[in-house]
Design a protein around this motif. Structure first.
Motif, PDB file in Angstrom:
ATOM      1  N   PRO A  24       0.813  -1.205   0.000  1.00  0.00           N
ATOM      2  CA  PRO A  24       0.000   0.000   0.000  1.00  0.00           C
ATOM      3  C   PRO A  24       0.855   1.267   0.000  1.00  0.00           C
ATOM      4  N   ALA A  25       0.429   2.234  -0.797  1.00  0.00           N
ATOM      5  CA  ALA A  25       1.145   3.508  -0.854  1.00  0.00           C
ATOM      6  C   ALA A  25       0.792   4.345   0.373  1.00  0.00           C
ATOM      7  N   ARG A  26       1.787   4.961   0.944  1.00  0.00           N
ATOM      8  CA  ARG A  26       1.568   5.749   2.144  1.00  0.00           C
ATOM      9  C   ARG A  26       1.224   7.193   1.770  1.00  0.00           C
ATOM     10  N   PRO A  27       0.288   7.788   2.477  1.00  0.00           N
ATOM     11  CA  PRO A  27      -0.042   9.195   2.198  1.00  0.00           C
ATOM     12  C   PRO A  27       1.093  10.119   2.616  1.00  0.00           C
ATOM     13  N   SER A  29       2.239  13.689   4.292  1.00  0.00           N
ATOM     14  CA  SER A  29       1.782  14.706   5.245  1.00  0.00           C
ATOM     15  C   SER A  29       2.872  15.750   5.423  1.00  0.00           C
ATOM     16  N   ILE A 122      -2.646  16.305   4.797  1.00  0.00           N
ATOM     17  CA  ILE A 122      -2.442  14.888   4.473  1.00  0.00           C
ATOM     18  C   ILE A 122      -2.988  14.652   3.072  1.00  0.00           C
ATOM     19  N   ASP A 124      -3.188  11.746  -0.019  1.00  0.00           N
ATOM     20  CA  ASP A 124      -3.012  10.363  -0.475  1.00  0.00           C
ATOM     21  C   ASP A 124      -3.394  10.317  -1.949  1.00  0.00           C
ATOM     22  N   LYS A 126      -3.044   8.518  -5.682  1.00  0.00           N
ATOM     23  CA  LYS A 126      -2.779   7.235  -6.333  1.00  0.00           C
ATOM     24  C   LYS A 126      -3.029   7.363  -7.830  1.00  0.00           C
ATOM     25  N   GLU A 130      -2.949   1.426  -8.579  1.00  0.00           N
ATOM     26  CA  GLU A 130      -3.336   1.791  -7.215  1.00  0.00           C
ATOM     27  C   GLU A 130      -4.680   2.506  -7.178  1.00  0.00           C
TER      28      GLU A 130
END
Length: 218
Positions: A24-27, A29, A122, A124, A126, A130
Motif C-alpha cells: 500500500p502507498a503511504r499518504p 503529510s 495529508i 493520499d 494514487k 493503485e
C-alpha cells in the motif's frame, strides 16, 4: 532491506518486484504555514486514472477551522481540480498525455502579529493500478478473490511493461539526440579546422607580400 526467511523458498526477482509494488502507498503529510503555498509534483503517463484524498487538519489553538485552497494543474496550466476553503475531500481525473502534474495547497490563514500554528495537510494520491477500485470490479464482474488478485497482478504487470517500454523509448530518443549532437560537434570541429588552416595560409601569404614590399626578403 528484505532478508530471506529460513524454511521459505526464495522468490524470483520479478515476483519480488511485484509483491513490493503491491504494497500500500503511504499518504504524504506536511505542515502548511500561514499565508504559505506548497506544491507537490509528479510525472504521470498518458491515459492514467489518478485519484486522491486530502485532509487539512485544524491548527491547535486556532480561532477558526482550517482554511486553504487546493489546485491541481498540468505543465500547461490547465486546472484539473480546484477547491477553495478545502478541508477534506476526494478528486479523480484521467491524464490525456504524459506530463508533469502539480498539486498546490495555499493557506489562507492570516499571519497577524503573532505566529499562527501550521496546518497539517495529508494527501493520499494514487494513479494507475493503485487508483483502481478492485472491490467494485469484483462486484460488477462477479469475480472470486483469487480472480481479483490475478486481475490486479495482470494490471500491475502491464503497468510495469509499459514503464519499461517508455524508458526504452526515452533511451532511444536520448541516444538519437546524443548521436545528432556528436555529428554536429564533429562537423563544427572540421569547419573550425578548415577556417584555421585558411586563416594561417592567408596570414603567411600576407606577411610574405608585406616583407617583399619592405624589401626585407626576396
Amino acid at each position: 532491506m528484505l532478508l530471506p526467511v529460513p524454511g521459505c523458498p526464495r522468490l524470483g526477482p520479478a515476483l519480488a518486484l511485484l509483491l513490493l509494488l503491491l504494497g500500500p502507498a503511504r499518504p504524504i503529510s506536511f505542515q502548511l504555514p500561514g499565508k504559505a503555498r506548497k506544491c507537490l509534483r509528479e510525472e504521470i503517463h498518458r491515459d492514467t486514472l489518478v485519484t486522491g484524498e486530502y485532509e487539512i487538519g485544524v491548527p491547535p489553538g486556532a480561532p477558526s477551522g482550517p482554511s486553504a485552497n487546493l489546485k491541481i494543474t498540468d505543465s500547461a496550466g490547465h486546472i484539473l481540480y480546484s477547491k477553495e476553503d478545502a478541508t477534506k475531500g476526494k478528486f479523480a481525473f484521467t491524464t490525456e498525455d504524459y506530463d508533469m502534474f502539480e498539486a498546490c495547497f495555499e493557506s489562507k490563514l492570516p499571519v497577524g502579529t503573532g505566529r499562527m500554528p501550521d496546518q497539517l495537510v495529508i494527501l493520499d494520491m494514487k494513479h494507475g493500478v493503485e487508483a483502481k477500485n478492485y472491490e467494485e470490479i469484483a462486484k460488477v464482474e462477479k469475480l472470486k478473490p483469487l480472480e481479483v488478485e490475478l486481475r490486479r497482478l495482470e494490471d500491475l504487470s502491464e503497468s510495469i511493461v509499459n514503464d519499461f517500454a517508455y524508458m526504452k523509448k526515452r533511451e532511444e530518443e536520448m541516444r538519437d539526440t546524443n548521436e545528432s549532437t556528436n555529428i554536429r560537434v564533429l562537423y563544427f570541429s572540421i569547419f573550425s579546422m578548415f577556417c584555421l588552416i585558411g586563416l594561417a595560409t592567408w596570414q603567411v601569404f600576407y606577411l610574405r607580400r608585406f616583407f617583399k614590399a619592405k624589401k626585407l626578403i626576396e
